[in-house]
Design an enzyme around this catalytic site. Sequence first.
Site, PDB file in Angstrom:
ATOM      1  N   CYS A  74     -21.481  59.766 -82.293  1.00  0.00           N
ATOM      2  CA  CYS A  74     -20.822  58.472 -82.209  1.00  0.00           C
ATOM      3  C   CYS A  74     -21.709  57.221 -82.141  1.00  0.00           C
ATOM      4  CB  CYS A  74     -19.850  58.467 -81.039  1.00  0.00           C
ATOM      5  SG  CYS A  74     -20.570  59.001 -79.482  1.00  0.00           S
ATOM      6  N   HIS A 155     -19.876  52.152 -76.068  1.00  0.00           N
ATOM      7  CA  HIS A 155     -20.872  53.234 -76.010  1.00  0.00           C
ATOM      8  C   HIS A 155     -22.205  52.836 -76.639  1.00  0.00           C
ATOM      9  CE1 HIS A 155     -21.593  57.881 -76.298  1.00  0.00           C
ATOM     10  NE2 HIS A 155     -22.190  57.326 -75.239  1.00  0.00           N
TER      11      HIS A 155
END
Length: 471
Positions: A74, A155
């Site tokens: 990710c 993130h």
Amino acid sequence: MRSAMLWMLVAMALVVGSARGADKPMNFVIILVDDMGWMDLSVQGSQFYRTPNVDKLAADGLRFTQAYASCAVCSPTRAAMQTGREPARLGVTDWIRSQFQGGKTGDVIPTDYIGSPHDKLLCPPNPFAMQLSEVTIAEALKTKGYATCHIGKWHLGTEAFYPDKQGYDLNIGGCDYGQPPTYFDPYIRGKQNGFPTMPARKAGEYLTDREADEAVKFIKDHKDGPFFLNMDHYAVHEPLGAKKEMIDEYEGKSWGKQKNATYAAMVESVDQAAGKILAALDEAGVADRTLVIFTSDNGGLLGPTNNEPLRAGKGFPYEGGIREPLIIRWPGVIKPGTLSQQMVQTIDFYPTICQLAGVSVDHPIDGISLVDHLRSSGSSPLKRDALYWHFPHYRGKGIPPYSIIREGDFKLIKFWEGPTFELFNLADDLSEKNNLASKMPDKVRAMDAKLMAHLKDEGAKLPRPNPNYKG
């Protein structure tokens, strides 16, 4: 003849509608799903997942059949999307550890290579944040007066590197978490005591519904001015969680190896959120001048879902790890229901949005603008001869460090630990079952040379032999 005449009339109406809004700048909405695989939509062929709103988005726009995430995990993809720069250039080549997982403040930039005595290779360290020196989509659009909003998963570093420090006026839910504590308010589990940037508001509220509600509010509040909404769902990432009544609708059902009822309910919740966002654009009267992009950050995680006919899934160098659904809607410009066979990647969103917003890009990026391709409804070829990936890390025991080049129909995977090469012709071997490396050594050498030259140009950090390797 009759259908051709009908399309001509529709096209004329769209042009007129587009002309009415020509004096106003375009809006942009990105809907990024976490861990959604290539086969996780009914429009992609699944007969298990129900996604009518995303299917409608595809029916109204352009669907890419050869779209890729910039990484099979990710954080690198997310950084690449924000900047238009490949993970190898950014240096963000693995997922970034949150502080509760032992990660450190993003101000710390590690330099020492890492590896245990059981690893044949030492791997370059991954930073703890996407650095503030990078120019994000939001920062680029701010120069043109755009209101900017990030909702959901970020993130890309600790508090000093949150979205509000990188060009976003609003940050709702974005922090250093790579997954939610739970999917239900108040979002508490273990060391994750809720979201530091999204206070709990209603016990039991489902996270994807909350994200959609915040997105709708942002659209309503900013309908009169140009806006950019970066809607990055935490779903469908683990820990799996969904509303019971929706899970019950999938219990006992399956399609091939797709059979996880909770995961299916999560996919449907994401679809419902997309429907609410699209409806909000309609109600605000801005849909005709809003570009909508729907995609995922990496392939579906094996276990909760299945990516067949693609091989493997999240983290792997095979198509199941990197090939993604991608749908773009541009009302009045893209012919509804069209397909594109062109190779595209996450890095292409940045230059596309900048061109449409009239933002000059005067620093090195790796993506190419899709504007002309979109205006041709997918018929105009892109000026691209190859795509690249670089993952110089171990991922568990089964995945050694690797880099990839895709050139035309051929895809070469370079495993840094060895056996060194796998070569596939994706035109007739989409499932990557037939390794051609031993049969086409000249092709391997040529593609490897091109890959290595590219990594050098990017300043990519490469794995090194481990002098302390003990087997």
